[in-house]
Design a protein around this motif. Structure first.
Motif, PDB file in Angstrom:
ATOM      1  N   LEU A   1     -18.973  47.109  26.171  1.00 23.19           N
ATOM      2  CA  LEU A   1     -18.955  45.778  25.701  1.00 23.19           C
ATOM      3  C   LEU A   1     -20.253  45.754  24.849  1.00 23.19           C
ATOM      4  CD1 LEU A   1     -18.773  43.666  29.032  1.00 23.19           C
ATOM      5  CD2 LEU A   1     -17.107  44.028  27.151  1.00 23.19           C
ATOM      6  N   VAL A   2     -20.085  44.762  23.769  1.00 22.96           N
ATOM      7  CA  VAL A   2     -21.536  44.378  22.857  1.00 22.96           C
ATOM      8  C   VAL A   2     -21.737  42.903  22.938  1.00 22.96           C
ATOM      9  CG1 VAL A   2     -20.807  46.455  21.369  1.00 22.96           C
ATOM     10  CG2 VAL A   2     -19.577  44.198  20.974  1.00 22.96           C
ATOM     11  N   GLU A   3     -22.788  42.671  22.639  1.00 15.73           N
ATOM     12  CA  GLU A   3     -23.476  41.304  22.617  1.00 15.73           C
ATOM     13  C   GLU A   3     -22.626  40.585  21.477  1.00 15.73           C
ATOM     14  OE1 GLU A   3     -27.143  38.637  23.523  1.00 15.73           O
ATOM     15  OE2 GLU A   3     -27.310  40.767  23.356  1.00 15.73           O
ATOM     16  N   VAL A   4     -22.176  39.356  21.674  1.00 15.21           N
ATOM     17  CA  VAL A   4     -21.668  38.533  20.601  1.00 15.21           C
ATOM     18  C   VAL A   4     -22.863  37.506  20.627  1.00 15.21           C
ATOM     19  CG1 VAL A   4     -19.691  36.749  20.131  1.00 15.21           C
ATOM     20  CG2 VAL A   4     -19.409  39.089  21.343  1.00 15.21           C
ATOM     21  N   LEU A   5     -22.983  37.068  19.393  1.00  8.05           N
ATOM     22  CA  LEU A   5     -23.978  35.957  18.954  1.00  8.05           C
ATOM     23  C   LEU A   5     -25.365  36.119  19.726  1.00  8.05           C
ATOM     24  CD1 LEU A   5     -21.508  32.729  18.997  1.00  8.05           C
ATOM     25  CD2 LEU A   5     -22.626  34.017  16.818  1.00  8.05           C
ATOM     26  N   PRO A   6     -25.751  37.313  19.236  1.00 10.89           N
ATOM     27  CA  PRO A   6     -27.188  37.671  20.301  1.00 10.89           C
ATOM     28  C   PRO A   6     -28.295  36.481  19.738  1.00 10.89           C
ATOM     29  CG  PRO A   6     -26.839  39.339  18.574  1.00 10.89           C
ATOM     30  CD  PRO A   6     -25.589  38.644  18.627  1.00 10.89           C
ATOM     31  N   GLU A   7     -28.363  36.097  18.677  1.00  6.75           N
ATOM     32  CA  GLU A   7     -29.439  34.965  18.171  1.00  6.75           C
ATOM     33  C   GLU A   7     -29.059  33.692  18.748  1.00  6.75           C
ATOM     34  OE1 GLU A   7     -25.818  34.326  15.349  1.00  6.75           O
ATOM     35  OE2 GLU A   7     -26.890  36.324  16.364  1.00  6.75           O
ATOM     36  N   CYS A   8     -27.864  33.568  19.421  1.00  6.85           N
ATOM     37  CA  CYS A   8     -27.528  32.145  20.179  1.00  6.85           C
ATOM     38  C   CYS A   8     -27.047  32.412  21.483  1.00  6.85           C
ATOM     39  CB  CYS A   8     -26.611  31.643  19.285  1.00  6.85           C
ATOM     40  SG  CYS A   8     -27.244  30.937  17.625  1.00  6.85           S
ATOM     41  N   PRO A   9     -27.718  32.937  22.187  1.00  8.29           N
ATOM     42  CA  PRO A   9     -27.284  33.426  23.635  1.00  8.29           C
ATOM     43  C   PRO A   9     -26.876  32.104  24.536  1.00  8.29           C
ATOM     44  CG  PRO A   9     -29.627  33.705  23.570  1.00  8.29           C
ATOM     45  CD  PRO A   9     -29.375  33.172  22.228  1.00  8.29           C
ATOM     46  N   PRO A  10     -26.377  32.155  25.668  1.00  8.39           N
ATOM     47  CA  PRO A  10     -25.934  31.213  26.500  1.00  8.39           C
ATOM     48  C   PRO A  10     -27.247  30.591  27.313  1.00  8.39           C
ATOM     49  CG  PRO A  10     -24.375  32.842  26.986  1.00  8.39           C
ATOM     50  CD  PRO A  10     -25.442  33.350  26.004  1.00  8.39           C
ATOM     51  N   VAL A  11     -27.370  29.330  27.351  1.00 14.11           N
ATOM     52  CA  VAL A  11     -28.572  28.918  28.221  1.00 14.11           C
ATOM     53  C   VAL A  11     -28.899  29.636  29.507  1.00 14.11           C
ATOM     54  CG1 VAL A  11     -29.723  26.962  29.124  1.00 14.11           C
ATOM     55  CG2 VAL A  11     -28.585  26.596  27.025  1.00 14.11           C
ATOM     56  N   PRO A  12     -29.967  30.103  29.801  1.00 13.89           N
ATOM     57  CA  PRO A  12     -30.152  30.699  31.147  1.00 13.89           C
ATOM     58  C   PRO A  12     -29.646  29.643  32.385  1.00 13.89           C
ATOM     59  CG  PRO A  12     -32.116  31.169  29.841  1.00 13.89           C
ATOM     60  CD  PRO A  12     -31.203  30.133  29.080  1.00 13.89           C
ATOM     61  N   ALA A  13     -29.018  30.456  33.416  1.00 12.63           N
ATOM     62  CA  ALA A  13     -28.541  29.766  34.570  1.00 12.63           C
ATOM     63  C   ALA A  13     -29.867  29.887  35.451  1.00 12.63           C
ATOM     64  CB  ALA A  13     -27.298  30.402  35.287  1.00 12.63           C
ATOM     65  N   GLN A  14     -30.242  28.842  36.402  1.00 18.02           N
ATOM     66  CA  GLN A  14     -31.309  28.648  37.344  1.00 18.02           C
ATOM     67  C   GLN A  14     -30.537  29.425  38.561  1.00 18.02           C
ATOM     68  OE1 GLN A  14     -34.538  27.800  36.418  1.00 18.02           O
ATOM     69  NE2 GLN A  14     -33.320  27.600  34.487  1.00 18.02           N
ATOM     70  N   PHE A  15     -31.252  30.340  39.039  1.00 19.76           N
ATOM     71  CA  PHE A  15     -30.806  30.829  40.241  1.00 19.76           C
ATOM     72  C   PHE A  15     -31.727  30.256  41.497  1.00 19.76           C
ATOM     73  CE2 PHE A  15     -32.114  34.395  43.406  1.00 19.76           C
ATOM     74  CZ  PHE A  15     -30.984  34.347  44.288  1.00 19.76           C
TER      75      PHE A  15
END
Length: 297
Positions: free
Chosen positions: A254-268
């Motif tokens: 797999l390769v990262e898509v839109l690395p400059e616009c990653p998803p907002v981190p989730a709170q664990f």
């Protein structure tokens, strides 16, 4: 003690809607659980449950008895928690739920370690990517990725979980590499969905701030690992916790898509019911998991 056990069985049968489910939850056969209910009905000379075409439901007197029986069980559990707090030797069961991927990779490996340290504790782990009714299902701890919505529950944040958009090189060579968030509208996005889930979107971090992107796709599932498998099969773009796909990113599958616009981190974090007194073993397990996983994401 048998009377108290019968009360526990009755409460769980009402909450889960069947004798089989209630008995299984308490690690007893349906026949034993059924006999517990019969013992209660014989004791009081009334019918407590009626069977419909789909499940068992309490009668009017059964509903009133359930409310009182549940308070008795909760009071007893609190009394045991006080004793455990003084003795320093926790015992009893902890009902725990977590998302599938998180539970398999992060939580399940910690259970034997905790139970070795505290042999009097039993962990009953239930994994699901669906929303769980913590109160109705009698859950003590619900480990959670996201933002809690239920104000009736206590929320303890443990760590920030980074997420990533990813796809296979083959998929991107055929469908094109998204260059900006809006390009996702032209792609098959692999969606984590379940019955009655809300309208689907991905929240991305962009140079101008967070951006809500409405996404769609031909496939959806209620198991995050299935989405990862589809992504590995070249079927689309997936939004997953980074730790769950780290090995695939490292190998190049797999390769990262839109690395400059990653998803907002989730709170664990972990959700627990509001109670006057938290059981020490529940607090100890929460602290243990927090200590072990705080830097895992």
């Amino acid at each position: 003690m048998s009377y108290l056990e019968s009360l526990r069985v009755f409460v769980r049968v009402v909450e889960l809607g069947s004798i089989t489910s209630g008995g299984r939850d308490l690690r007893m056969s349906p026949a034993v659980a059924s006999n517990r209910i019969k013992d209660l009905e014989a004791r009081f000379g009334v019918r407590l449950l009626n069977r419909t075409t789909r499940k068992l439901v309490p009668t009017e007197v059964g509903r009133a008895f359930y409310d009182s029986a549940r308070r008795v069980i909760e009071t007893l559990d609190e009394a045991e928690a006080v004793v455990s707090g003084f003795s320093g030797t926790p015992h009893g069961s902890i009902r725990v739920t977590a998302p599938l991927g998180l539970g398999r990779r992060m939580l399940a490996p910690l259970v034997p370690q905790f139970c070795t340290e505290y042999p009097g504790v039993e962990i009953r782990l239930r994994l699901s990517d669906r929303n769980v009714d913590i109160i109705a299902d009698g859950i003590d701890l619900a480990f959670f990725l996201g933002e809690p919505q239920d104000s009736a529950l206590k929320w303890r944040r443990i760590a920030e979980c980074r997420r990533v958009l990813a796809a296979t090189p083959d998929y991107l060579s055929v469908q094109g590499v998204p260059e900006q968030p809006e390009d996702l509208a032209q792609h098959n996005c692999l969606l984590l969905r379940y019955p009655r889930s809300p309208e689907y979107f991905w929240m991305l971090q962009t140079p101008t701030g967070q951006q809500k992107m409405m996404v769609s796709g031909r496939f959806d599932a209620d198991d995050g690992d299935v989405l990862t498998d589809w992504a590995l099969a070249g079927q689309g773009i997936v939004n997953r916790p980074r730790y769950e796909v780290a090995e695939h990113l490292a190998s190049g599958r797999l390769v990262e898509v839109l690395p400059e616009c990653p998803p907002v981190p989730a709170q664990f974090g972990v959700l627990t019911p509001h109670r006057r007194l938290q059981d020490p073993k529940v607090r100890m397990f929460t602290d243990f998991v927090a200590r072990e996983l705080r830097n895992a994401f």
